[in-house]
Motif scaffolding. Structure first.
Motif, PDB file in Angstrom:
ATOM      1  N   MET A  95      40.481  50.462  61.183  1.00 34.80           N
ATOM      2  CA  MET A  95      40.760  49.100  60.793  1.00 34.80           C
ATOM      3  C   MET A  95      41.951  49.112  59.837  1.00 34.80           C
ATOM      4  O   MET A  95      42.015  49.912  58.921  1.00 34.80           O
ATOM      5  CB  MET A  95      39.522  48.508  60.099  1.00 34.80           C
ATOM      6  CG  MET A  95      39.792  47.181  59.488  1.00 34.80           C
ATOM      7  SD  MET A  95      38.508  46.467  58.424  1.00 34.80           S
ATOM      8  CE  MET A  95      37.009  46.845  59.222  1.00 34.80           C
ATOM      9  N   SER A  96      42.855  48.232  60.068  1.00 32.79           N
ATOM     10  CA  SER A  96      44.037  48.120  59.215  1.00 32.79           C
ATOM     11  C   SER A  96      44.234  46.660  58.837  1.00 32.79           C
ATOM     12  O   SER A  96      44.277  45.801  59.716  1.00 32.79           O
ATOM     13  CB  SER A  96      45.262  48.649  59.956  1.00 32.79           C
ATOM     14  OG  SER A  96      46.405  48.486  59.176  1.00 32.79           O
ATOM     15  N   GLN A  97      44.310  46.390  57.547  1.00 32.98           N
ATOM     16  CA  GLN A  97      44.539  45.036  57.063  1.00 32.98           C
ATOM     17  C   GLN A  97      45.512  45.108  55.901  1.00 32.98           C
ATOM     18  O   GLN A  97      45.618  46.137  55.240  1.00 32.98           O
ATOM     19  CB  GLN A  97      43.229  44.397  56.603  1.00 32.98           C
ATOM     20  CG  GLN A  97      42.244  44.195  57.724  1.00 32.98           C
ATOM     21  CD  GLN A  97      41.020  43.411  57.244  1.00 32.98           C
ATOM     22  OE1 GLN A  97      40.928  42.978  56.107  1.00 32.98           O
ATOM     23  NE2 GLN A  97      40.066  43.226  58.139  1.00 32.98           N
ATOM     24  N   THR A  98      46.201  44.034  55.659  1.00 37.94           N
ATOM     25  CA  THR A  98      47.133  43.996  54.533  1.00 37.94           C
ATOM     26  C   THR A  98      46.744  42.877  53.574  1.00 37.94           C
ATOM     27  O   THR A  98      46.123  41.894  53.969  1.00 37.94           O
ATOM     28  CB  THR A  98      48.588  43.767  55.004  1.00 37.94           C
ATOM     29  OG1 THR A  98      48.672  42.486  55.643  1.00 37.94           O
ATOM     30  CG2 THR A  98      49.039  44.850  55.948  1.00 37.94           C
ATOM     31  N   THR A  99      47.104  43.078  52.317  1.00 41.35           N
ATOM     32  CA  THR A  99      46.972  42.038  51.294  1.00 41.35           C
ATOM     33  C   THR A  99      48.216  42.130  50.426  1.00 41.35           C
ATOM     34  O   THR A  99      48.972  43.096  50.500  1.00 41.35           O
ATOM     35  CB  THR A  99      45.714  42.238  50.417  1.00 41.35           C
ATOM     36  OG1 THR A  99      45.773  43.515  49.794  1.00 41.35           O
ATOM     37  CG2 THR A  99      44.445  42.138  51.245  1.00 41.35           C
ATOM     38  N   ARG A 100      48.438  41.133  49.633  1.00 41.45           N
ATOM     39  CA  ARG A 100      49.600  41.128  48.738  1.00 41.45           C
ATOM     40  C   ARG A 100      49.161  41.426  47.310  1.00 41.45           C
ATOM     41  O   ARG A 100      48.057  41.100  46.893  1.00 41.45           O
ATOM     42  CB  ARG A 100      50.284  39.765  48.765  1.00 41.45           C
ATOM     43  CG  ARG A 100      50.918  39.450  50.090  1.00 41.45           C
ATOM     44  CD  ARG A 100      51.843  38.246  49.952  1.00 41.45           C
ATOM     45  NE  ARG A 100      52.305  37.838  51.255  1.00 41.45           N
ATOM     46  CZ  ARG A 100      53.360  38.356  51.872  1.00 41.45           C
ATOM     47  NH1 ARG A 100      54.047  39.294  51.284  1.00 41.45           N
ATOM     48  NH2 ARG A 100      53.729  37.928  53.053  1.00 41.45           N
ATOM     49  N   ILE A 101      50.067  42.012  46.558  1.00 39.03           N
ATOM     50  CA  ILE A 101      49.852  42.271  45.140  1.00 39.03           C
ATOM     51  C   ILE A 101      50.310  41.028  44.373  1.00 39.03           C
ATOM     52  O   ILE A 101      51.412  40.529  44.608  1.00 39.03           O
ATOM     53  CB  ILE A 101      50.662  43.503  44.666  1.00 39.03           C
ATOM     54  CG1 ILE A 101      50.362  44.732  45.529  1.00 39.03           C
ATOM     55  CG2 ILE A 101      50.435  43.769  43.189  1.00 39.03           C
ATOM     56  CD1 ILE A 101      48.947  45.221  45.430  1.00 39.03           C
ATOM     57  N   THR A 102      49.487  40.533  43.446  1.00 34.82           N
ATOM     58  CA  THR A 102      49.856  39.363  42.660  1.00 34.82           C
ATOM     59  C   THR A 102      50.816  39.756  41.537  1.00 34.82           C
ATOM     60  O   THR A 102      51.040  40.948  41.286  1.00 34.82           O
ATOM     61  CB  THR A 102      48.610  38.701  42.027  1.00 34.82           C
ATOM     62  OG1 THR A 102      48.083  39.584  41.025  1.00 34.82           O
ATOM     63  CG2 THR A 102      47.561  38.386  43.079  1.00 34.82           C
ATOM     64  N   GLU A 103      51.338  38.776  40.844  1.00 34.35           N
ATOM     65  CA  GLU A 103      52.228  39.048  39.713  1.00 34.35           C
ATOM     66  C   GLU A 103      51.513  39.835  38.613  1.00 34.35           C
ATOM     67  O   GLU A 103      52.146  40.552  37.840  1.00 34.35           O
ATOM     68  CB  GLU A 103      52.773  37.731  39.138  1.00 34.35           C
ATOM     69  CG  GLU A 103      53.782  37.068  40.057  1.00 34.35           C
ATOM     70  CD  GLU A 103      54.371  35.809  39.436  1.00 34.35           C
ATOM     71  OE1 GLU A 103      54.355  35.682  38.192  1.00 34.35           O
ATOM     72  OE2 GLU A 103      54.856  34.967  40.203  1.00 34.35           O
ATOM     73  N   LYS A 104      50.200  39.716  38.541  1.00 37.76           N
ATOM     74  CA  LYS A 104      49.409  40.453  37.553  1.00 37.76           C
ATOM     75  C   LYS A 104      49.044  41.848  38.045  1.00 37.76           C
ATOM     76  O   LYS A 104      48.330  42.578  37.368  1.00 37.76           O
ATOM     77  CB  LYS A 104      48.129  39.688  37.219  1.00 37.76           C
ATOM     78  CG  LYS A 104      48.372  38.399  36.466  1.00 37.76           C
ATOM     79  CD  LYS A 104      47.049  37.776  36.108  1.00 37.76           C
ATOM     80  CE  LYS A 104      47.234  36.519  35.292  1.00 37.76           C
ATOM     81  NZ  LYS A 104      45.935  35.946  34.881  1.00 37.76           N
ATOM     82  N   GLY A 105      49.506  42.222  39.253  1.00 39.76           N
ATOM     83  CA  GLY A 105      49.203  43.544  39.780  1.00 39.76           C
ATOM     84  C   GLY A 105      47.845  43.631  40.453  1.00 39.76           C
ATOM     85  O   GLY A 105      47.344  44.719  40.715  1.00 39.76           O
ATOM     86  N   GLN A 106      47.243  42.495  40.757  1.00 34.83           N
ATOM     87  CA  GLN A 106      45.928  42.486  41.375  1.00 34.83           C
ATOM     88  C   GLN A 106      46.050  42.441  42.898  1.00 34.83           C
ATOM     89  O   GLN A 106      47.004  41.880  43.435  1.00 34.83           O
ATOM     90  CB  GLN A 106      45.126  41.280  40.890  1.00 34.83           C
ATOM     91  CG  GLN A 106      44.883  41.310  39.399  1.00 34.83           C
ATOM     92  CD  GLN A 106      44.283  40.009  38.888  1.00 34.83           C
ATOM     93  OE1 GLN A 106      44.501  38.948  39.446  1.00 34.83           O
ATOM     94  NE2 GLN A 106      43.533  40.115  37.802  1.00 34.83           N
ATOM     95  N   ALA A 107      45.073  43.044  43.564  1.00 35.41           N
ATOM     96  CA  ALA A 107      45.019  43.017  45.024  1.00 35.41           C
ATOM     97  C   ALA A 107      43.594  42.665  45.439  1.00 35.41           C
ATOM     98  O   ALA A 107      42.634  43.074  44.789  1.00 35.41           O
ATOM     99  CB  ALA A 107      45.405  44.372  45.602  1.00 35.41           C
ATOM    100  N   THR A 108      43.464  41.916  46.520  1.00 30.04           N
ATOM    101  CA  THR A 108      42.158  41.553  47.044  1.00 30.04           C
ATOM    102  C   THR A 108      41.751  42.556  48.112  1.00 30.04           C
ATOM    103  O   THR A 108      42.536  42.872  49.006  1.00 30.04           O
ATOM    104  CB  THR A 108      42.207  40.133  47.653  1.00 30.04           C
ATOM    105  OG1 THR A 108      42.582  39.213  46.631  1.00 30.04           O
ATOM    106  CG2 THR A 108      40.865  39.744  48.245  1.00 30.04           C
ATOM    107  N   ILE A 109      40.535  43.059  48.004  1.00 31.58           N
ATOM    108  CA  ILE A 109      40.004  43.942  49.041  1.00 31.58           C
ATOM    109  C   ILE A 109      39.486  43.037  50.152  1.00 31.58           C
ATOM    110  O   ILE A 109      38.671  42.139  49.895  1.00 31.58           O
ATOM    111  CB  ILE A 109      38.876  44.836  48.488  1.00 31.58           C
ATOM    112  CG1 ILE A 109      39.418  45.703  47.339  1.00 31.58           C
ATOM    113  CG2 ILE A 109      38.276  45.689  49.603  1.00 31.58           C
ATOM    114  CD1 ILE A 109      38.353  46.457  46.568  1.00 31.58           C
ATOM    115  N   PRO A 110      39.954  43.234  51.381  1.00 29.81           N
ATOM    116  CA  PRO A 110      39.523  42.354  52.479  1.00 29.81           C
ATOM    117  C   PRO A 110      38.000  42.291  52.609  1.00 29.81           C
ATOM    118  O   PRO A 110      37.297  43.280  52.384  1.00 29.81           O
ATOM    119  CB  PRO A 110      40.150  42.999  53.719  1.00 29.81           C
ATOM    120  CG  PRO A 110      41.346  43.727  53.174  1.00 29.81           C
ATOM    121  CD  PRO A 110      40.912  44.244  51.831  1.00 29.81           C
ATOM    122  N   LYS A 111      37.502  41.100  52.977  1.00 25.80           N
ATOM    123  CA  LYS A 111      36.069  40.859  53.064  1.00 25.80           C
ATOM    124  C   LYS A 111      35.363  41.877  53.959  1.00 25.80           C
ATOM    125  O   LYS A 111      34.292  42.379  53.608  1.00 25.80           O
ATOM    126  CB  LYS A 111      35.802  39.444  53.572  1.00 25.80           C
ATOM    127  CG  LYS A 111      34.340  39.110  53.640  1.00 25.80           C
ATOM    128  CD  LYS A 111      34.104  37.689  54.106  1.00 25.80           C
ATOM    129  CE  LYS A 111      32.596  37.417  54.150  1.00 25.80           C
ATOM    130  NZ  LYS A 111      32.312  36.069  54.621  1.00 25.80           N
TER     131      LYS A 111
END
Length: 83
Positions: free
Chosen positions: A1-17
């Motif tokens: 499985m391959s998914q992408t998310t973006r890094i926020t300005e605060k350096g946070q990333a969401t782990i896909p559900k």
């Protein structure tokens, strides 16, 4: 499985559900970020309370607790570095 998310300005990333569900990640869980030759690896940190530690019956409760905390610390350190 391959998914992408973006890094926020605060350096946070969401782990896909789907990955949170697959690896039983819940709010408040800790994840470990490992820098490897292959790139970044993220692992769920498991908690160890030092259950099963054998100490003499006369060992005071506070001493037992201190031994348990030290053992948990050593296990976390070993687990984090032995990946």
């Amino acid at each position: 499985m391959s998914q992408t998310t973006r890094i926020t300005e605060k350096g946070q990333a969401t782990i896909p559900k789907a990955l949170r569900e697959k690896y039983d990640l819940e709010p408040g869980d800790e994840v470990l970020w490992l820098d490897t030759d292959e790139g970044i690896v993220v692992k769920k940190r498991t908690r160890t309370g030092g259950r099963g530690l054998l100490v003499p019956d006369e060992t005071p409760t506070e001493t037992r607790a201190a031994i348990g905390r030290e053992l948990a610390k050593r296990l976390r350190t070993r687990r984090d570095h032995d990946y």
